[in-house]
Write a protein that holds these residues in place. Structure first.
Motif, PDB file in Angstrom:
ATOM      1  N   CYS A   4       0.835  -1.204   0.000  1.00  0.00           N
ATOM      2  CA  CYS A   4       0.000   0.000   0.000  1.00  0.00           C
ATOM      3  C   CYS A   4       0.872   1.256   0.000  1.00  0.00           C
ATOM      4  O   CYS A   4       1.853   1.345   0.750  1.00  0.00           O
ATOM      5  CB  CYS A   4      -0.917  -0.001   1.217  1.00  0.00           C
ATOM      6  SG  CYS A   4      -2.032   1.425   1.282  1.00  0.00           S
ATOM      7  N   GLN A  20       0.815   3.538   3.870  1.00  0.00           N
ATOM      8  CA  GLN A  20       1.698   3.267   5.009  1.00  0.00           C
ATOM      9  C   GLN A  20       2.507   1.984   4.812  1.00  0.00           C
ATOM     10  O   GLN A  20       2.946   1.378   5.775  1.00  0.00           O
ATOM     11  CB  GLN A  20       0.876   3.146   6.302  1.00  0.00           C
ATOM     12  CG  GLN A  20       0.253   4.447   6.772  1.00  0.00           C
ATOM     13  CD  GLN A  20       1.275   5.390   7.381  1.00  0.00           C
ATOM     14  OE1 GLN A  20       2.198   4.968   8.064  1.00  0.00           O
ATOM     15  NE2 GLN A  20       1.110   6.669   7.131  1.00  0.00           N
ATOM     16  N   ASN A  21       2.681   1.551   3.569  1.00  0.00           N
ATOM     17  CA  ASN A  21       3.513   0.394   3.231  1.00  0.00           C
ATOM     18  C   ASN A  21       3.042  -0.928   3.832  1.00  0.00           C
ATOM     19  O   ASN A  21       3.849  -1.818   4.088  1.00  0.00           O
ATOM     20  CB  ASN A  21       4.978   0.640   3.596  1.00  0.00           C
ATOM     21  CG  ASN A  21       5.561   1.787   2.817  1.00  0.00           C
ATOM     22  OD1 ASN A  21       5.283   1.930   1.633  1.00  0.00           O
ATOM     23  ND2 ASN A  21       6.350   2.613   3.464  1.00  0.00           N
ATOM     24  N   CYS A  22       1.749  -1.080   4.036  1.00  0.00           N
ATOM     25  CA  CYS A  22       1.214  -2.351   4.521  1.00  0.00           C
ATOM     26  C   CYS A  22       1.087  -3.327   3.355  1.00  0.00           C
ATOM     27  O   CYS A  22       0.677  -2.934   2.267  1.00  0.00           O
ATOM     28  CB  CYS A  22      -0.173  -2.144   5.139  1.00  0.00           C
ATOM     29  SG  CYS A  22      -0.146  -1.238   6.682  1.00  0.00           S
ATOM     30  N   MET A  65      -0.722  -6.050   1.107  1.00  0.00           N
ATOM     31  CA  MET A  65      -2.149  -6.288   0.842  1.00  0.00           C
ATOM     32  C   MET A  65      -2.326  -7.642   0.166  1.00  0.00           C
ATOM     33  O   MET A  65      -1.562  -8.000  -0.723  1.00  0.00           O
ATOM     34  CB  MET A  65      -2.704  -5.189  -0.067  1.00  0.00           C
ATOM     35  CG  MET A  65      -2.614  -3.797   0.521  1.00  0.00           C
ATOM     36  SD  MET A  65      -3.314  -2.539  -0.557  1.00  0.00           S
ATOM     37  CE  MET A  65      -2.083  -2.473  -1.865  1.00  0.00           C
ATOM     38  N   CYS A  90      -6.509  -2.645   1.422  1.00  0.00           N
ATOM     39  CA  CYS A  90      -5.522  -2.632   2.499  1.00  0.00           C
ATOM     40  C   CYS A  90      -6.235  -2.783   3.835  1.00  0.00           C
ATOM     41  O   CYS A  90      -7.109  -1.974   4.173  1.00  0.00           O
ATOM     42  CB  CYS A  90      -4.721  -1.335   2.462  1.00  0.00           C
ATOM     43  SG  CYS A  90      -3.463  -1.258   3.759  1.00  0.00           S
ATOM     44  N   ALA A  91      -5.848  -3.789   4.595  1.00  0.00           N
ATOM     45  CA  ALA A  91      -6.459  -4.040   5.896  1.00  0.00           C
ATOM     46  C   ALA A  91      -6.022  -3.029   6.954  1.00  0.00           C
ATOM     47  O   ALA A  91      -6.688  -2.862   7.962  1.00  0.00           O
ATOM     48  CB  ALA A  91      -6.129  -5.456   6.361  1.00  0.00           C
ATOM     49  N   CYS A  92      -4.909  -2.327   6.728  1.00  0.00           N
ATOM     50  CA  CYS A  92      -4.399  -1.392   7.737  1.00  0.00           C
ATOM     51  C   CYS A  92      -5.278  -0.143   7.885  1.00  0.00           C
ATOM     52  O   CYS A  92      -5.656   0.215   8.988  1.00  0.00           O
ATOM     53  CB  CYS A  92      -2.971  -0.972   7.398  1.00  0.00           C
ATOM     54  SG  CYS A  92      -1.763  -2.302   7.557  1.00  0.00           S
ATOM     55  N   HIS A  93      -5.575   0.528   6.771  1.00  0.00           N
ATOM     56  CA  HIS A  93      -6.311   1.787   6.858  1.00  0.00           C
ATOM     57  C   HIS A  93      -7.448   1.903   5.849  1.00  0.00           C
ATOM     58  O   HIS A  93      -8.036   2.965   5.703  1.00  0.00           O
ATOM     59  CB  HIS A  93      -5.357   2.975   6.700  1.00  0.00           C
ATOM     60  CG  HIS A  93      -4.301   2.995   7.751  1.00  0.00           C
ATOM     61  ND1 HIS A  93      -3.005   2.585   7.502  1.00  0.00           N
ATOM     62  CD2 HIS A  93      -4.339   3.319   9.065  1.00  0.00           C
ATOM     63  CE1 HIS A  93      -2.301   2.676   8.620  1.00  0.00           C
ATOM     64  NE2 HIS A  93      -3.069   3.114   9.579  1.00  0.00           N
TER      65      HIS A  93
END
Length: 162
Positions: free
Chosen positions: A107, A110-112, A114, A124-127
């Motif tokens: 992503c 924030q570099n999560c 996916m 993206c599950a983070c945000h």
């Protein structure tokens, strides 16, 4: 008593230890920032080349022969959707019959990493950012930058990561 028996044990001063710990922390922080800068530079360079130019079948067959990883067969990638390859951190899609594209699954917010792909949308599950796997564009924020294009090569029915 002799003066030898009362001498303090010598070692690094408190000031030296604090300075060394601070320098080590600074080195870690700069290394982490340097990694982010390199990733941003890569996506900028890839984005400047254009998504279509980076992933077409004849796009980089020389690079693919130089050590690319075989990802899938063309039949494994559904038309109008795609398939996530978690280990390689890439999603390969087929926007139209015989047209294959690839994008990073990291992503841009924030570099999560996916992995949640439904139809043509990678989430993206983070945000909660959402991206089109057909062109890498942002469908829903908070991300504002498209996914980085990845180089692939299609030879016959084999898709190879360049």
């Amino acid at each position: 008593m002799t003066s030898d028996s009362v001498q303090p044990v010598s070692g690094p001063s408190r000031r030296t230890v604090v300075a060394a710990v601070g320098a080590a922390g600074l080195a870690v922080a700069l290394t982490a920032c340097g990694s982010d800068d390199e990733a941003s530079g890569s996506s900028t360079e890839q984005g400047a080349a254009g998504a279509g130019a980076t992933t077409e079948a004849g796009g980089s067959s020389a690079d693919a022969g130089a050590g690319g990883a075989a990802l899938a067969k063309t039949a494994d990638i559904p038309e109008g959707s795609g398939k996530v390859f978690s280990d390689e951190k890439v999603v390969v899609s087929q926007p139209a019959a015989g047209d294959f594209k690839a994008f990073s699954t990291i992503c841009t917010h924030q570099n999560c990493p996916m992995t949640d792909l439904k139809e043509d949308t990678l989430s993206c599950a983070c945000h909660g950012s959402q991206f089109s796997v057909l062109d890498g564009s942002v469908k829903k924020g908070p991300a504002t930058q498209a996914l980085a294009a990845k180089q692939i090569s299609v030879s016959g029915d084999s898709i190879t990561l360049a």
